[in-house]
Design a protein around this motif. Structure first.
Motif, short mmCIF file in Angstrom:
data_model
loop_
_atom_site.label_atom_id
_atom_site.label_comp_id
_atom_site.label_asym_id
_atom_site.label_seq_id
_atom_site.Cartn_x
_atom_site.Cartn_y
_atom_site.Cartn_z
N VAL A 55 -1.19 17.70 61.09
CA VAL A 55 -0.69 16.74 62.08
C VAL A 55 0.43 17.41 62.86
N ALA A 56 0.25 17.50 64.19
CA ALA A 56 1.23 18.22 65.03
C ALA A 56 1.74 17.33 66.15
N VAL A 57 3.06 17.15 66.19
CA VAL A 57 3.73 16.51 67.32
C VAL A 57 4.21 17.59 68.28
N GLU A 58 4.68 18.72 67.74
CA GLU A 58 5.12 19.86 68.56
C GLU A 58 4.14 21.02 68.47
N GLY A 59 3.71 21.40 67.27
CA GLY A 59 2.75 22.48 67.14
C GLY A 59 2.71 23.07 65.75
N ILE A 60 1.54 23.56 65.36
CA ILE A 60 1.34 24.26 64.10
C ILE A 60 0.60 25.54 64.41
N ARG A 61 1.11 26.67 63.91
CA ARG A 61 0.46 27.97 64.11
C ARG A 61 0.28 28.62 62.74
N ILE A 62 -0.94 29.07 62.46
CA ILE A 62 -1.27 29.71 61.20
C ILE A 62 -1.80 31.10 61.49
N GLY A 63 -1.23 32.12 60.83
CA GLY A 63 -1.58 33.51 61.08
C GLY A 63 -2.90 33.94 60.45
N ASP A 64 -3.36 35.11 60.84
CA ASP A 64 -4.61 35.69 60.34
C ASP A 64 -4.60 35.82 58.82
N ASN A 65 -5.80 35.74 58.26
CA ASN A 65 -6.03 35.98 56.82
C ASN A 65 -5.24 35.05 55.91
N THR A 66 -4.98 33.84 56.36
CA THR A 66 -4.27 32.87 55.54
C THR A 66 -5.28 31.99 54.82
N ALA A 67 -4.99 31.67 53.56
CA ALA A 67 -5.85 30.80 52.75
C ALA A 67 -5.04 29.58 52.33
N ILE A 68 -5.64 28.42 52.50
CA ILE A 68 -4.96 27.16 52.17
C ILE A 68 -5.83 26.39 51.17
N ALA A 69 -5.25 26.04 50.04
CA ALA A 69 -5.96 25.35 48.96
C ALA A 69 -6.32 23.92 49.36
N GLU A 70 -7.12 23.29 48.54
CA GLU A 70 -7.57 21.93 48.84
C GLU A 70 -6.41 20.93 48.82
N TYR A 71 -6.55 19.91 49.67
CA TYR A 71 -5.64 18.75 49.76
C TYR A 71 -4.20 19.10 50.17
N VAL A 72 -4.02 20.18 50.89
CA VAL A 72 -2.70 20.53 51.42
C VAL A 72 -2.48 19.76 52.72
N SER A 73 -1.27 19.24 52.91
CA SER A 73 -0.91 18.54 54.14
C SER A 73 0.19 19.32 54.85
N ILE A 74 -0.09 19.71 56.11
CA ILE A 74 0.90 20.43 56.91
C ILE A 74 1.19 19.59 58.13
N ARG A 75 2.44 19.17 58.26
CA ARG A 75 2.89 18.30 59.35
C ARG A 75 4.17 18.88 59.93
N ASP A 76 4.34 18.74 61.23
CA ASP A 76 5.54 19.29 61.86
C ASP A 76 6.61 18.24 62.11
N GLN A 77 6.55 17.15 61.37
CA GLN A 77 7.57 16.11 61.53
C GLN A 77 7.91 15.50 60.18
N ALA A 78 9.09 14.88 60.12
CA ALA A 78 9.55 14.20 58.92
C ALA A 78 10.25 12.91 59.35
N HIS A 79 10.10 11.88 58.53
CA HIS A 79 10.77 10.62 58.82
C HIS A 79 12.29 10.76 58.66
N ASN A 80 13.04 10.13 59.55
CA ASN A 80 14.47 9.99 59.35
C ASN A 80 14.68 8.98 58.23
N SER A 81 15.74 9.14 57.48
CA SER A 81 16.01 8.16 56.42
C SER A 81 17.50 8.03 56.21
N ALA A 82 17.97 6.81 56.29
CA ALA A 82 19.36 6.49 56.01
C ALA A 82 19.43 5.90 54.60
N PRO A 83 20.42 6.28 53.83
CA PRO A 83 20.54 5.74 52.47
C PRO A 83 20.49 4.21 52.46
#
Length: 104
Positions: free
Chosen positions: A54-82
């Motif tokens: 999931v990309a709001v700004e961008g995700i770039r993955i280099g050559d010869n990269t292997a990603i295991a099952e069920y991995v989530s890559i996102r370029d954003q995180a929720h803000n959270s106040a205590p």
């Protein structure tokens, strides 16, 4: 050529993807981009089943990269106040870059 094993799930259309040569994409891989972001993979990238990108700004993955099952890559995180839930607090985003010859 790139091989897809099963279904690719796309949340929004258009979904901006740039996939390199000889990539392998597992079943139920999910992609979502904003109108201005892009998900880019180099060549010879292997992604196992059930991964999420999931990309709001961008995700770039280099050559010869292997990603295991069920991995989530996102370029954003929720803000959270205590003492408050994350809903309605917005989020912060920053592009993600994963190098070459990486295993996740």
């Amino acid at each position: 050529s790139t091989t897809v094993y099963g279904r690719i799930l796309v949340l929004h259309r258009p979904c901006r993807l740039r996939i390199g040569r000889r990539c392998r994409i597992g079943d139920s891989t999910y992609f979502a981009t904003s109108l201005t972001s892009i998900i880019e993979w180099g060549s010879d990238v292997t992604v196992n089943l059930g991964c999420v990108f999931v990309a709001v700004e961008g995700i770039r993955i280099g050559d010869n990269t292997a990603i295991a099952e069920y991995v989530s890559i996102r370029d954003q995180a929720h803000n959270s106040a205590p003492g408050h839930g994350v809903r309605g607090q917005g989020y912060k985003a920053g592009a993600v870059e994963i190098g070459k010859n990486v295993w996740i």
